[in-house]
Every structure is written in C-alpha cells, then in structure tokens.
Design a protein around this motif. Structure first.
Motif, PDB file in Angstrom:
ATOM      1  N   UNK A 171      -6.257   6.989 -11.395  1.00 17.63           N
ATOM      2  CA  UNK A 171      -7.490   6.469 -10.826  1.00 17.63           C
ATOM      3  C   UNK A 171      -7.147   5.456  -9.747  1.00 17.63           C
ATOM      4  N   UNK A 172      -7.775   5.602  -8.584  1.00 19.26           N
ATOM      5  CA  UNK A 172      -7.537   4.681  -7.472  1.00 19.26           C
ATOM      6  C   UNK A 172      -8.762   3.815  -7.238  1.00 19.26           C
ATOM      7  N   UNK A 173      -8.524   2.543  -6.967  1.00 20.82           N
ATOM      8  CA  UNK A 173      -9.581   1.675  -6.434  1.00 20.82           C
ATOM      9  C   UNK A 173      -9.018   1.024  -5.183  1.00 20.82           C
ATOM     10  N   UNK A 174      -9.742   1.128  -4.092  1.00 27.71           N
ATOM     11  CA  UNK A 174      -9.277   0.568  -2.823  1.00 27.71           C
ATOM     12  C   UNK A 174     -10.110  -0.661  -2.458  1.00 27.71           C
ATOM     13  N   UNK A 175      -9.705  -1.321  -1.377  1.00 29.10           N
ATOM     14  CA  UNK A 175     -10.434  -2.511  -0.930  1.00 29.10           C
ATOM     15  C   UNK A 175     -11.874  -2.153  -0.546  1.00 29.10           C
ATOM     16  N   UNK A 176     -12.028  -1.020   0.093  1.00 28.59           N
ATOM     17  CA  UNK A 176     -13.368  -0.548   0.455  1.00 28.59           C
ATOM     18  C   UNK A 176     -13.716   0.568  -0.521  1.00 28.59           C
TER      19      UNK A 176
ATOM     20  N   UNK B 244       0.842  -1.206   0.000  1.00 26.34           N
ATOM     21  CA  UNK B 244       0.000   0.000   0.000  1.00 26.34           C
ATOM     22  C   UNK B 244       0.870   1.246   0.000  1.00 26.34           C
ATOM     23  N   UNK B 245       1.975   1.194   0.758  1.00 25.05           N
ATOM     24  CA  UNK B 245       2.908   2.322   0.780  1.00 25.05           C
ATOM     25  C   UNK B 245       3.372   2.641  -0.644  1.00 25.05           C
ATOM     26  N   UNK B 246       3.710   1.607  -1.403  1.00 25.24           N
ATOM     27  CA  UNK B 246       4.178   1.813  -2.781  1.00 25.24           C
ATOM     28  C   UNK B 246       3.089   2.446  -3.640  1.00 25.24           C
ATOM     29  N   UNK B 247       1.855   1.935  -3.537  1.00 28.29           N
ATOM     30  CA  UNK B 247       0.770   2.508  -4.348  1.00 28.29           C
ATOM     31  C   UNK B 247       0.536   3.965  -3.992  1.00 28.29           C
ATOM     32  N   UNK B 248       0.622   4.282  -2.692  1.00 30.50           N
ATOM     33  CA  UNK B 248       0.424   5.678  -2.269  1.00 30.50           C
ATOM     34  C   UNK B 248       1.481   6.590  -2.891  1.00 30.50           C
ATOM     35  N   UNK B 249       2.703   6.086  -2.980  1.00 29.97           N
ATOM     36  CA  UNK B 249       3.768   6.887  -3.595  1.00 29.97           C
ATOM     37  C   UNK B 249       3.536   7.018  -5.101  1.00 29.97           C
ATOM     38  N   UNK B 250       3.178   5.914  -5.751  1.00 27.71           N
ATOM     39  CA  UNK B 250       2.978   5.968  -7.204  1.00 27.71           C
ATOM     40  C   UNK B 250       1.855   6.926  -7.573  1.00 27.71           C
ATOM     41  N   UNK B 251       0.866   7.048  -6.689  1.00 26.81           N
ATOM     42  CA  UNK B 251      -0.273   7.911  -6.964  1.00 26.81           C
ATOM     43  C   UNK B 251      -0.177   9.279  -6.320  1.00 26.81           C
ATOM     44  N   UNK B 252       0.967   9.584  -5.708  1.00 30.65           N
ATOM     45  CA  UNK B 252       1.150  10.912  -5.133  1.00 30.65           C
ATOM     46  C   UNK B 252       0.327  11.176  -3.879  1.00 30.65           C
ATOM     47  N   UNK B 253      -0.083  10.110  -3.189  1.00 32.23           N
ATOM     48  CA  UNK B 253      -0.805  10.291  -1.921  1.00 32.23           C
ATOM     49  C   UNK B 253       0.166  10.458  -0.758  1.00 32.23           C
ATOM     50  N   UNK B 254       1.421  10.089  -0.975  1.00 33.21           N
ATOM     51  CA  UNK B 254       2.473  10.168   0.041  1.00 33.21           C
ATOM     52  C   UNK B 254       3.749  10.540  -0.706  1.00 33.21           C
TER      53      UNK B 254
ATOM     54  N   UNK C 236     -10.618   9.975 -17.070  1.00 36.60           N
ATOM     55  CA  UNK C 236      -9.796   9.377 -18.139  1.00 36.60           C
ATOM     56  C   UNK C 236      -8.308   9.384 -17.783  1.00 36.60           C
ATOM     57  N   UNK C 237      -7.964   8.808 -16.613  1.00 34.64           N
ATOM     58  CA  UNK C 237      -6.561   8.782 -16.210  1.00 34.64           C
ATOM     59  C   UNK C 237      -5.777   7.818 -17.101  1.00 34.64           C
ATOM     60  N   UNK C 238      -4.465   7.966 -17.096  1.00 36.67           N
ATOM     61  CA  UNK C 238      -3.625   7.016 -17.837  1.00 36.67           C
ATOM     62  C   UNK C 238      -3.122   5.913 -16.915  1.00 36.67           C
ATOM     63  N   UNK C 239      -3.281   6.137 -15.595  1.00 36.44           N
ATOM     64  CA  UNK C 239      -2.773   5.182 -14.609  1.00 36.44           C
ATOM     65  C   UNK C 239      -3.935   4.699 -13.738  1.00 36.44           C
ATOM     66  N   UNK C 240      -4.009   3.390 -13.540  1.00 33.80           N
ATOM     67  CA  UNK C 240      -4.978   2.833 -12.596  1.00 33.80           C
ATOM     68  C   UNK C 240      -4.212   2.128 -11.487  1.00 33.80           C
ATOM     69  N   UNK C 241      -4.458   2.535 -10.248  1.00 36.43           N
ATOM     70  CA  UNK C 241      -3.821   1.899  -9.096  1.00 36.43           C
ATOM     71  C   UNK C 241      -4.920   1.254  -8.266  1.00 36.43           C
TER      72      UNK C 241
END
Ligand SMILES: Nc1ncnc2c1ncn2[C@@H]1O[C@H](COP(=O)(O)OP(=O)(O)OP(=O)(O)O)[C@@H](O)[C@H]1O
Ligand SMILES: [Mg+2]
Length: 242
Positions: free
Chosen positions: A104-109, A63-73, A177-182
C-alpha cells in the motif's frame, strides 16, 4: 528530541517475521554526462508490525528507495525479497499484480481521482484486481469508517478537506490488505492538526494490521512515533535517535 518511548506501546519486535528485505540495493541515474549513485549497497529489513521512518536531505534518495521497495522502479543492483519472493525476478505484469496485492502506498499528494467518490476511490485497487463493485465496496466501506470518513463515503475529493483526502488515501492503500505500507511524506501537505490525526492513524494501522511500514518524513512528530528512525546518507541507511 526525546522519543517519548514510555508513551507508546511495545514495538512488538518479535511479532511476525521478516516481510521485506533489501540487500545491496543500488540505483544509478544517468543524466546527460553525469552518473548519479543515489543508492549504493543499501540494506534494509522490515518485519511485520514494525515501522521505520526515513529522514534525509532533499535529493538523498528517499523517494527512490520507496519506489524500489514497492516495485515502482527497478534497481541497478541488489535485490528486494518479499516474504522470500525475489520481487524483481518477475515480469512487468507479475510485478504490477504483486504491487497491487502486497504493497500500500501513501504519497504526499493524495492522488484520489477527482470524478469518483471516496468509496469508489478506496474500492479502486480492488476493482482493478478484478472484484465486482459490490464486494469491492464492502472492502472499502469499513476502512473509510475506520479512518473517520463514514459520513463522507459519497463525497468526491474536491468536497473533502486535505486531512480527509489523505485519510481516504490511507484507506485506499489498505484496501487490498497489503503486508507492506510505504508512505512518502504522507503529511507533508497538511497543517499541524490534520498531520497529527493522519500520523496517529498510520501508526494505529501498522499495529492493528501488523504491517511492515516504511515512512519517509520530515515531520518530527511522526518520526518520533515510529519504532526505528533511520537516515539515508551517502546512499545507505544509518540508525539515528531523534
Ligand atoms: N529518473 C531520474 N533520472 C535522473 N535523476 C533522478 C531520477 N529520479 C531521481 N533522480 C535524482 O536522484 C536524487 C534522489 O531523488 P529522490 O526523489 O529520491 O530524493 P528525495 O530524498 O526523495 O528528495 P526530497 O526530500 O526532495 O523528496 C535526486 O538528485 C534526483 O534528481
Ligand atoms: Mg522525495
């Protein structure tokens, strides 16, 4: 487990170029007297139309990695390039605007807002970017129809099944219309049948919209569908075959 390579379409390795490139990424957390080197010198390249799955032990830093890839951290070291743009060389406002548009983010919840309909929820990122309701709804409606929720537009999250909620969350992730889906355990909360539907839709979207996708999952069915499964181990990614 066999990857059933023959059953899936070509991964299109040459279609499009590099969208997201992480190099030398590190993330250290300091907790009390403890220093945790969660990511250490991680490299990752994601090209359009391709999907990576990330598996790994609980606490390994997925999750830490995804947050970095998506600029959340922000990382402790290293950098993330998005089509050549140095993501963390932006101030907070620029970073938030970039995130809204590019990822674009999709989380468990599902994190849908309880008081809003499916249509309003999916339109929300477009509204936040400044679009008026009507054009925002015009972006949201076809996506909801595409994920099989054309007859649920005016349902609130509490009036939808778990699988429907997660399909609406996928539509919301794609409305700009993002180019990245996390995706972080996108089917972690669903039964096997709903998981299969959501997994299938994610993979269809990656190909239809030529997304660069990074999907954290414990779901072996989903991990087997992606172009490249990888394991996060000791702060770095290693290729695995499932
Ligand atoms: N803000 C923080 N402060 C201190 N430690 C943190 C922080 N965020 C995460 N960690 C630690 O970093 C490690 C990695 O967390 P992360 O959530 O990325 O793991 P994960 O691989 O996603 O695990 P899971 O499969 O259980 O979701 C964990 O040990 C966690 O306790
Ligand atoms: Mg996690």
């Amino acid at each position: 487990m066999n990857r059933k390579a023959a059953a899936k379409p070509d991964p299109a390795p040459t279609r499009g170029g590099v969208i997201l490139e992480a190099s030398g990424l590190s993330r250290i957390f300091v907790s009390g007297t403890e220093t945790l080197n969660i990511l250490s010198g991680l490299d990752l390249t994601v090209t359009s139309g391709r999907s990576l799955a990330i598996v790994g032990a609980s606490g390994s830093g997925k999750s830490t990695l995804l947050h970095l890839l998506g600029g959340l951290d922000r990382p402790t070291g290293g950098r993330v390039l998005y089509e050549g743009l140095d993501v963390f060389n932006q101030d907070e406002g620029q970073l938030a605007a970039w995130r809204n548009k590019a990822v674009g983010f999709v989380f468990q919840f599902h994190h849908l807002l309880a008081d809003f309909t499916a249509l309003e929820n999916v339109a929300m990122p477009a509204r936040l970017s400044g679009l008026e309701p009507r054009p925002a709804f015009e972006l949201a409606r076809p996506l909801l129809e595409r994920v099989g929720l054309g007859s649920r537009l005016n349902h609130k999250p509490g009036e939808m099944s778990g699988g429907e909620q997660q399909r609406a969350a996928l539509a919301r992730a794609l409305v700009m219309a993002p180019r990245v889906l996390l995706a972080d355990e996108p089917t972690g909360n669903l039964d096997a049948k709903s998981s299969g539907t959501v997994n299938g839709l994610i993979m269809e979207m990656v190909r239809e919209k030529n997304l660069a996708a990074v999907i954290v999952t414990h779901n072996s069915q989903l991990a087997a569908l992606v172009d490249q499964p990888m394991e996060l181990k000791s702060g770095r990614l290693v290729e695995v075959s499932l």
